[in-house]
Every structure is written in structure tokens, then in C-alpha cells.
Write a protein that holds these residues in place. Structure first.
Motif, PDB file in Angstrom:
ATOM      1  N   GLY A   1      22.828 -36.032  15.991  1.00  0.00           N
ATOM      2  CA  GLY A   1      24.142 -36.199  16.606  1.00  0.00           C
ATOM      3  C   GLY A   1      24.137 -36.045  18.146  1.00  0.00           C
ATOM      4  N   LYS A   2      23.239 -35.469  18.784  1.00  0.00           N
ATOM      5  CA  LYS A   2      22.918 -35.223  20.065  1.00  0.00           C
ATOM      6  C   LYS A   2      21.976 -35.877  20.648  1.00  0.00           C
ATOM      7  CE  LYS A   2      25.924 -30.795  20.175  1.00  0.00           C
ATOM      8  NZ  LYS A   2      25.819 -29.469  20.193  1.00  0.00           N
ATOM      9  N   LYS A   3      21.370 -36.789  20.240  1.00  0.00           N
ATOM     10  CA  LYS A   3      19.928 -37.347  20.558  1.00  0.00           C
ATOM     11  C   LYS A   3      20.036 -37.930  22.040  1.00  0.00           C
ATOM     12  CE  LYS A   3      20.967 -41.961  18.284  1.00  0.00           C
ATOM     13  NZ  LYS A   3      22.187 -41.494  17.696  1.00  0.00           N
ATOM     14  N   LYS A   4      21.294 -38.371  22.450  1.00  0.00           N
ATOM     15  CA  LYS A   4      21.339 -38.668  23.893  1.00  0.00           C
ATOM     16  C   LYS A   4      21.751 -37.643  24.839  1.00  0.00           C
ATOM     17  CE  LYS A   4      23.352 -43.213  22.607  1.00  0.00           C
ATOM     18  NZ  LYS A   4      24.267 -44.286  22.655  1.00  0.00           N
TER      19      LYS A   4
ATOM     20  N   THR B   1       9.761 -21.928  21.274  1.00  0.00           N
ATOM     21  CA  THR B   1       8.811 -22.749  21.611  1.00  0.00           C
ATOM     22  C   THR B   1       8.984 -23.983  22.076  1.00  0.00           C
ATOM     23  OG1 THR B   1       8.502 -23.419  19.203  1.00  0.00           O
ATOM     24  CG2 THR B   1       7.734 -21.447  19.726  1.00  0.00           C
ATOM     25  N   ASP B   2       7.841 -24.623  22.546  1.00  0.00           N
ATOM     26  CA  ASP B   2       8.212 -26.067  23.344  1.00  0.00           C
ATOM     27  C   ASP B   2       7.694 -27.309  22.318  1.00  0.00           C
ATOM     28  OD1 ASP B   2       9.046 -25.061  25.626  1.00  0.00           O
ATOM     29  OD2 ASP B   2       6.772 -24.826  26.549  1.00  0.00           O
ATOM     30  N   GLN B   3       7.170 -26.753  21.037  1.00  0.00           N
ATOM     31  CA  GLN B   3       6.992 -27.893  20.263  1.00  0.00           C
ATOM     32  C   GLN B   3       8.116 -28.472  19.532  1.00  0.00           C
ATOM     33  OE1 GLN B   3       4.361 -26.379  17.198  1.00  0.00           O
ATOM     34  NE2 GLN B   3       3.236 -28.214  16.971  1.00  0.00           N
ATOM     35  N   PHE B   4       8.036 -29.760  19.119  1.00  0.00           N
ATOM     36  CA  PHE B   4       9.071 -30.464  18.274  1.00  0.00           C
ATOM     37  C   PHE B   4      10.458 -30.266  19.375  1.00  0.00           C
ATOM     38  CE2 PHE B   4       6.769 -28.557  14.857  1.00  0.00           C
ATOM     39  CZ  PHE B   4       5.736 -29.538  14.611  1.00  0.00           C
ATOM     40  N   ARG B   5      10.351 -30.477  20.644  1.00  0.00           N
ATOM     41  CA  ARG B   5      11.454 -30.481  21.603  1.00  0.00           C
ATOM     42  C   ARG B   5      12.517 -31.304  21.227  1.00  0.00           C
ATOM     43  NH1 ARG B   5      10.877 -28.418  26.623  1.00  0.00           N
ATOM     44  NH2 ARG B   5      13.246 -28.093  26.445  1.00  0.00           N
ATOM     45  N   PHE B   6      12.511 -32.036  20.455  1.00  0.00           N
ATOM     46  CA  PHE B   6      13.789 -33.180  20.232  1.00  0.00           C
ATOM     47  C   PHE B   6      14.682 -31.981  19.370  1.00  0.00           C
ATOM     48  CE2 PHE B   6      15.924 -35.537  16.966  1.00  0.00           C
ATOM     49  CZ  PHE B   6      16.667 -36.448  17.587  1.00  0.00           C
ATOM     50  N   LEU B   7      14.378 -31.346  18.536  1.00  0.00           N
ATOM     51  CA  LEU B   7      15.068 -30.361  17.742  1.00  0.00           C
ATOM     52  C   LEU B   7      15.874 -29.148  18.355  1.00  0.00           C
ATOM     53  CD1 LEU B   7      12.571 -29.532  14.772  1.00  0.00           C
ATOM     54  CD2 LEU B   7      14.622 -31.177  14.896  1.00  0.00           C
ATOM     55  N   ASP B   8      15.496 -29.145  19.610  1.00  0.00           N
ATOM     56  CA  ASP B   8      16.235 -28.244  20.856  1.00  0.00           C
ATOM     57  C   ASP B   8      17.377 -28.911  21.057  1.00  0.00           C
ATOM     58  OD1 ASP B   8      14.025 -26.408  20.637  1.00  0.00           O
ATOM     59  OD2 ASP B   8      13.373 -27.102  22.450  1.00  0.00           O
ATOM     60  N   LYS B   9      17.856 -30.083  20.869  1.00  0.00           N
ATOM     61  CA  LYS B   9      18.828 -30.807  21.098  1.00  0.00           C
ATOM     62  C   LYS B   9      20.057 -30.222  20.357  1.00  0.00           C
ATOM     63  CE  LYS B   9      17.086 -34.850  23.278  1.00  0.00           C
ATOM     64  NZ  LYS B   9      17.261 -36.245  23.378  1.00  0.00           N
ATOM     65  N   ALA B  10      19.654 -29.643  18.964  1.00  0.00           N
ATOM     66  CA  ALA B  10      20.683 -29.061  18.078  1.00  0.00           C
ATOM     67  C   ALA B  10      21.255 -27.923  18.676  1.00  0.00           C
ATOM     68  CB  ALA B  10      20.025 -28.756  16.946  1.00  0.00           C
ATOM     69  N   SER B  11      20.642 -27.283  19.791  1.00  0.00           N
ATOM     70  CA  SER B  11      21.349 -26.264  20.474  1.00  0.00           C
ATOM     71  C   SER B  11      21.869 -26.303  21.760  1.00  0.00           C
ATOM     72  CB  SER B  11      20.193 -24.893  20.648  1.00  0.00           C
ATOM     73  OG  SER B  11      19.690 -24.804  19.284  1.00  0.00           O
TER      74      SER B  11
ATOM     75  N   GLU C   1      30.715 -30.507  25.437  1.00  0.00           N
ATOM     76  CA  GLU C   1      32.319 -30.498  25.849  1.00  0.00           C
ATOM     77  C   GLU C   1      32.709 -30.554  24.323  1.00  0.00           C
ATOM     78  OE1 GLU C   1      33.675 -33.556  28.367  1.00  0.00           O
ATOM     79  OE2 GLU C   1      32.857 -32.706  30.166  1.00  0.00           O
ATOM     80  N   ASP C   2      32.036 -31.497  23.339  1.00  0.00           N
ATOM     81  CA  ASP C   2      32.547 -31.564  22.078  1.00  0.00           C
ATOM     82  C   ASP C   2      32.672 -30.477  21.397  1.00  0.00           C
ATOM     83  OD1 ASP C   2      32.894 -34.236  22.696  1.00  0.00           O
ATOM     84  OD2 ASP C   2      30.887 -34.845  21.728  1.00  0.00           O
ATOM     85  N   ASP C   3      32.017 -29.123  21.849  1.00  0.00           N
ATOM     86  CA  ASP C   3      31.646 -27.961  21.125  1.00  0.00           C
ATOM     87  C   ASP C   3      33.159 -27.021  21.588  1.00  0.00           C
ATOM     88  OD1 ASP C   3      29.270 -28.316  19.623  1.00  0.00           O
ATOM     89  OD2 ASP C   3      28.429 -28.107  21.567  1.00  0.00           O
ATOM     90  N   TYR C   4      34.075 -27.483  22.659  1.00  0.00           N
ATOM     91  CA  TYR C   4      35.244 -26.805  22.672  1.00  0.00           C
ATOM     92  C   TYR C   4      36.453 -27.470  22.347  1.00  0.00           C
ATOM     93  CZ  TYR C   4      32.378 -24.290  26.173  1.00  0.00           C
ATOM     94  OH  TYR C   4      31.484 -23.555  26.841  1.00  0.00           O
ATOM     95  N   GLY C   5      37.292 -26.594  21.625  1.00  0.00           N
ATOM     96  CA  GLY C   5      38.526 -27.375  21.346  1.00  0.00           C
ATOM     97  C   GLY C   5      39.663 -27.807  22.134  1.00  0.00           C
ATOM     98  N   HIS C   6      40.546 -28.379  21.717  1.00  0.00           N
ATOM     99  CA  HIS C   6      41.615 -28.830  22.745  1.00  0.00           C
ATOM    100  C   HIS C   6      42.350 -27.857  23.625  1.00  0.00           C
ATOM    101  CE1 HIS C   6      41.363 -32.812  20.608  1.00  0.00           C
ATOM    102  NE2 HIS C   6      41.695 -32.340  19.527  1.00  0.00           N
ATOM    103  N   ASN C   7      42.341 -26.689  23.255  1.00  0.00           N
ATOM    104  CA  ASN C   7      42.932 -25.525  24.091  1.00  0.00           C
ATOM    105  C   ASN C   7      41.777 -24.785  24.858  1.00  0.00           C
ATOM    106  OD1 ASN C   7      41.524 -24.502  21.966  1.00  0.00           O
ATOM    107  ND2 ASN C   7      43.390 -22.960  21.258  1.00  0.00           N
TER     108      ASN C   7
END
Length: 581
Positions: A261-264, A287-297, A301-307
């Protein structure tokens, strides 16, 4: 207060749900009570598997290749269902209830199997023709009842295999050095118990099936499981129970979904900006391996609500520790993949090797050895290899190298090499057996001793002793804490896929070499086939697989050694949308 805390296990509770008291719960005795279930599981599963091929051919009148595939499909399904058992144990039931429920299911299945082999209406008329193709085969209803019985047993096996070993290790506190050392020895004791159950299955139980009656043999399995359940329940107040941590499958799916979902999104140069919400003591280092998965963390801005409030949806944002747990599971996959083929060679020991034995001279004095009991050499090799390793090799290795034995990967490597040698020995022996069969085609028993088969049983058996111990240790110790039941299920799927690959390989070889009405390498009658070529093919594949395993093991050791230093990860205050077990 500090003294009180030191007497309890931080991540375990007693049967009332209170923190587990070390002096009253856990340890060797409760762990041993659960092993009775494992003995009966082995007694039932192996008691069926090692002698089923003779029943399918001699009583149900199925062809050789079909009989072998029925056995390997049964065994493959048994171990594939370990994933279901692991999922239920981690997500909903816990290991205790999973063991209780699935042991009952297996008891029901073996009881139904006893009935199905007793009633004459559930099998075709007897036939004494030398060629099974001249006999009336079992009809669909008779095979349906047999399959129902077998797959109830398989379902029970699936639930038990993924939970018993984990429940046993739950009785030891990994943070206590004394108990941690006891847990290390538990793995070898656990496999010794498995082998004891298998030994009883291939000797006493097979003899009862052949000489007294199959219904008696399967009935004994059902009754033994009932007794083991009573013993298991007797320890309820002394067990340590781990809280249900949620489904690892869901956790893995959340990390993968969030990363895609955050690949970009761009990874920050400072990994301390990645999201983490677990306390310091529970974190896994980044760890630095499989860095693509770090994007999940990555916090966006989408992780903040409207308020403006910080809201965490686990399908959009995962803590670093959760991501690292998924990375750990991915690192296990190359080792997992290169251990599958061993169980394909193992499958030959309980199918074609047993069929070989039925054609050979098996009398010792006035006693005829049951064909299925030839696997006693297989089990004997397991017990001998473990005893030699435990009592002789480990002390010498500790004195020489200062280490408490070989690593789990070294054990697996030696086991794979021995199994490849076992298949090569099997091919050589089969050449000898076929040369005798060529001149005695009209006889049901060939004038060649069944003890020619001992080398293949012994080599593959010794290999299993080392591989099983190494695999069990590897998958439990190298997996994330919250995914140990799943990792045990992952390990057991190597058995499942090995058996399924055996069925596939037999079908492919049969189709490729038996077209146009020819017998082929495997088919109706092994005396007219080329089982030596089939074994030779497996030997070649095993040596290639051994090389691939060495490469995978070197990669795993290199990647796990290059861990990044501990890094402080920011912890954000948040309202979390969590799925609770």
C-alpha cells in the motif's frame, strides 16, 4: 515484591489465568505428560502408514503405484493439516485445547478404521491370484469409508503435530538459564519419544495387524489415545499456558499489505523515524534485509485522522518489530524448501521398500517377519544415531570445540547426505532383486533375503534422526516468539510436501515410462518394473538438493550474522485499531 516476581513466569499463566508460579507449574513432569499424546499419535499414524500398502494391495486389490500414492497422500495431508492446527492454536484455541480436541478426533478416526477393516461388507472378496489385476477391486463405497477413517486420523495428526512440541517447550522458561538448558535437551528427548512410538508401531502393532487382525491393531491405537488423553488431562493444574497471541497469518498479511500500500513511499535515511509501539524489552532489532517491507512502518499523512489525531490501522501501519518478525520467517524459506526432498525419500521406505519386502524371503527359523516390520531397522537407525550423538559425540565435541554439539544446520546437512546415500544403496539392491525376479517370475516369494534392504533403511533412518532433530530445533529457535506454533507447522509442511511430491513423481514417472500399455518403471507389478531406475533418479535429485541446501545454509548464516546494531525507534502515542485473540 521482587522476590514474588522472580518466582513467576512473565509470559505464562496457570490454569486459573494467574501468572504461572515456577514452583508449582512447568518443568519436566508436565512436559512429559504431554508426550504420551505424541507416542500415541506416532503409534496410530505410523501403525497405519507402514502397513497400509500391504492392505491396499492384498485386501483392497489396488495396483502397486496406486497403493503407494494412497499412503503418501494420507501422510502428506496429515502434515499439511499442521498449518490448520497451528492457526487454530495461535488464534483461537491455544495449544492445550487444540491437543485435547484433535487427539479426540484421531481417536475417533482410528476407531472407525478398526470397524472398517473388521466388517466383510467394507472390503472386496478375498483373492489369491499372483497378479492383483485379476482380482476384484474395492468399490467406491468401500474406499469411501476407508478414506473417511484415514482422513479423520490425518486431521487429528495435523492438530497434534503442530502443538505438542510447542506445548512441551511452554513448560520451560527461556529467560531462566537452568530451564533453557532443560528445553534444549527436550528436543532430543521429544524425538526419542516419537521414535519409541514408531518402533512400537512397526513391531508390535504390525505383528498384531498381520497375525491377529487389523481391527485389533487399530482398536489398540484408539484405546491408547483415550488413556493418553486421561493422563494429559491429569496435568491440567500443573501446566503453564501461553496467552493466545493472534494469528501469525494475519500478522504476515498485514505487513505485506501495508508495504504494498505504501510502495511509492520513500524510506527515511534515519530508521529511527519508522513506527514502533512495542516496549523496549519486546522489540526485535531492525535489519537491512528485505527493505521493501520496511515501508509498512513508514508514518504518512494518511495515518492521521481528520482532527489530526494519530490513528493506527494495522493493515496500513505496522510496528518495526512486526515487520522484522515477517523478515525472520522469510529467511527460513530457503532452508525449508531444501529439506522437502528428504521426506520424498522417506516416503519410499514405507511404500515401495515395504512392497519389495513382500516379494523377498522373510523367514527366520519358523518365524516370518511381517513386511511392514522391516522398518524396525529404519527406527533402530534413528535411535542409534540419536544415542551415539547424545551420549558420545556431544561430550567429545564439547571437549574438543567447547560447543554443546553440532548446529541445527549441520545436523540437517549430514542427514540429507545420508539419505542420498540411502537412495543410491536402494538402487543397487533393487538391481540385484530384479535379476533374481527375472528367473523366478512365477513365484510369489523370491529366493533372496529381505536383509538386503537393511542398508537403505539404516541410512535413511539415521538421516531422519538428524534431520528431524535439526529441523525442529531450527524452526522453533529461529522463528519469532509469537510465531513458534506456525513455524512448527511450517517445518511439518516439509513432510507434507515431501509426501505429495512423492505421489506426483510416481505419477509422472508412471506416465512417462508406462505409456502405450507398457509396465514402466513403476506400475502394476514391481517385479516387472524398473524400481532401480526410480531409486537412481531420487538419488541424483537428493545429491543435487544437498548442494542447494549447503548454498542456502551459507546464505542464512551470512545474513543472520550481519545484524544491524540496536537502534532506537520512535514510539508514538496512538489509538490503535487492534484485532484481539
Amino acid at each position: 515484591m521482587a522476590e514474588k516476581m522472580s518466582l513467576t513466569v512473565a509470559d505464562a499463566v496457570d490454569y486459573k489465568g494467574f501468572p504461572a508460579d515456577k514452583s508449582r507449574t512447568g518443568g519436566w513432569v508436565p512436559a512429559a505428560l504431554s508426550l504420551g499424546i505424541e507416542i500415541c499419535e506416532r503409534l496410530t499414524t505410523m501403525g497405519i502408514a507402514v502397513n497400509l500398502v500391504t492392505y491396499l494391495g492384498g485386501t483392497m486389490h489396488l495396483p502397486s503405484a496406486t497403493s503407494a500414492n494412497v499412503v503418501t497422500d494420507f501422510m502428506g495431508t496429515s502434515f499439511m493439516l499442521c498449518l490448520l492446527g497451528g492457526f487454530l492454536a495461535d488464534s483461537y484455541l491455544g495449544r492445550y485445547r487444540t491437543i485435547a480436541i484433535f487427539a479426540s478426533v484421531q481417536m475417533l478416526g482410528s476407531g472407525l478404521l478398526a470397524v472398517s477393516t473388521k466388517l466383510p461388507q467394507l472390503r472386496p472378496p478375498p483373492c489369491h491370484a499372483a497378479d492383483v489385476t485379476q482380482c476384484q477391486r474395492a468399490n467406491s463405497f468401500q474406499m469411501g469409508i476407508l478414506y473417511l477413517s484415514l482422513y479423520l486420523v490425518a486431521l487429528g495428526t495435523g492438530g497434534l503435530k503442530s502443538s505438542v512440541s510447542g506445548f512441551g517447550t511452554d513448560q520451560f522458561d527461556e529467560k531462566d538459564e537452568k530451564e533453557k538448558a532443560q528445553m534444549t535437551y527436550f528436543f532430543s528427548r521429544f524425538f526419542f519419544v516419537i521414535s519409541t512410538g514408531t518402533l512400537m508401531a512397526v513391531t508390535v502393532l504390525v505383528y498384531i495387524q498381520d497375525e491377529v487382525g487389523r481391527s485389533w491393531g487399530y482398536g489398540i491405537c484408539s484405546a491408547s489415545t483415550f488413556v493418553a488423553l486421561v493422563v494429559f488431562f491429569s496435568g491440567t493444574k500443573r501446566y503453564r499456558y501461553k496467552k493466545c497471541s493472534g494469528s501469525p497469518v494475519v500478522h504476515i498479511s498485514q505487513v505485506v499489505y501495508a508495504a504494498f500500500g505504501k510502495k511509492k513511499a520513500k524510506l527515511p535515511s534515519d530508521i529511527s523515524l519508522l513506527y514502533e509501539d512495542l516496549p523496549e524489552a519486546s522489540r526485535v532489532r531492525h535489519t537491512d534485509q528485505f527493505r521493501f517491507l520496511d515501508k509498512a512502518s513508514i508514518v504518512t499523512e494518511d495515518d492521521y485522522g481528520h482532527n489530526g489525531s494519530f490513528m493506527v490501522n494495522p493493515w496500513r501501519l505496522c510496528p518495526v518489530t512486526r515487520v522484522e518478525e515477517v523478515k525472520k520467517m522469510i529467511r527460513l524459506l530457503p532452508i525449508w524448501a531444501t529439506t522437502i526432498l528428504f521426506w520424498t525419500t522417506y516416503a519410499q521406505m514405507i511404500t515401495f521398500s515395504v512392497e519389495q519386502a513382500t516379494t523377498m524371503e522373510r523367514t527366520v527359523g519358523n518365524f516370518e517377519i511381517p513386511a511392514g516390520s522391516l522398518t524396525v531397522f529404519f527406527v533402530g537407525a534413528i535411535l542409534i544415531s540419536l544415542a551415539v550423538y547424545d551420549r558420545f559425540f556431544i561430550p567429545l565435541w564439547k571437549k574438543w570445540k567447547g560447543k554443546p554439539g553440532l548446529t541445527n544446520l549441520q545436523l540437517i546437512a549430514i542427514g540429507l547426505f545420508l539419505s542420498a546415500l540411502g537412495m543410491a544403496a536402494a538402487a543397487i539392491v533393487e538391481v540385484k532383486r530384479l535379476s533374481v525376479a527375472k528367473y523366478h517370475s512365477e513365484t510369489t516369494t523370491l529366493p533372496i533375503s529381505v536383509f538386503y534392504l537393511v542398508p537403505q533403511f539404516f541410512l535413511v533412518g539415521a538421516g531422519e534422526g538428524l534431520i528431524y532433530t535439526g529441523q525442529l530445533d531450527f524452526f522453533i529457535t529461529q522463528s519469532p516468539k509469537g510465531m513458534k506454533t506456525m513455524s512448527t507447522g511450517l517445518f511439518l509442511t516439509t513432510l507434507s510436501l515431501g509426501f505429495f511430491f512423492s505421489s506426483l513423481l510416481v505419477s509422472i514417472v508412471k506416465a512417462a515410462t508406462g505409456s502405450g500399455g507398457k509396465q514402466g518403471w513403476v506400475g502394476q507389478n514391481i517385479n516387472k518394473g524398473r524400481l532401480d531406475c526410480f531409486y537412481g533418479l531420487l538419488a541424483a535429485l537428493s545429491f543435487i538438493n544437498f548442494g542447494l541446501f549447503l548454498v542456502s545454509a551459507a546464505w542464512f548464516r551470512r545474513k543472520t550474522a550481519k545484524q544491524a546494531p540496536e537502534t532506537e525507534i520512535v514510539v508514538k502515542e496512538s489509538t490503535t485499531i487492534e484485532e484481539k485473540c
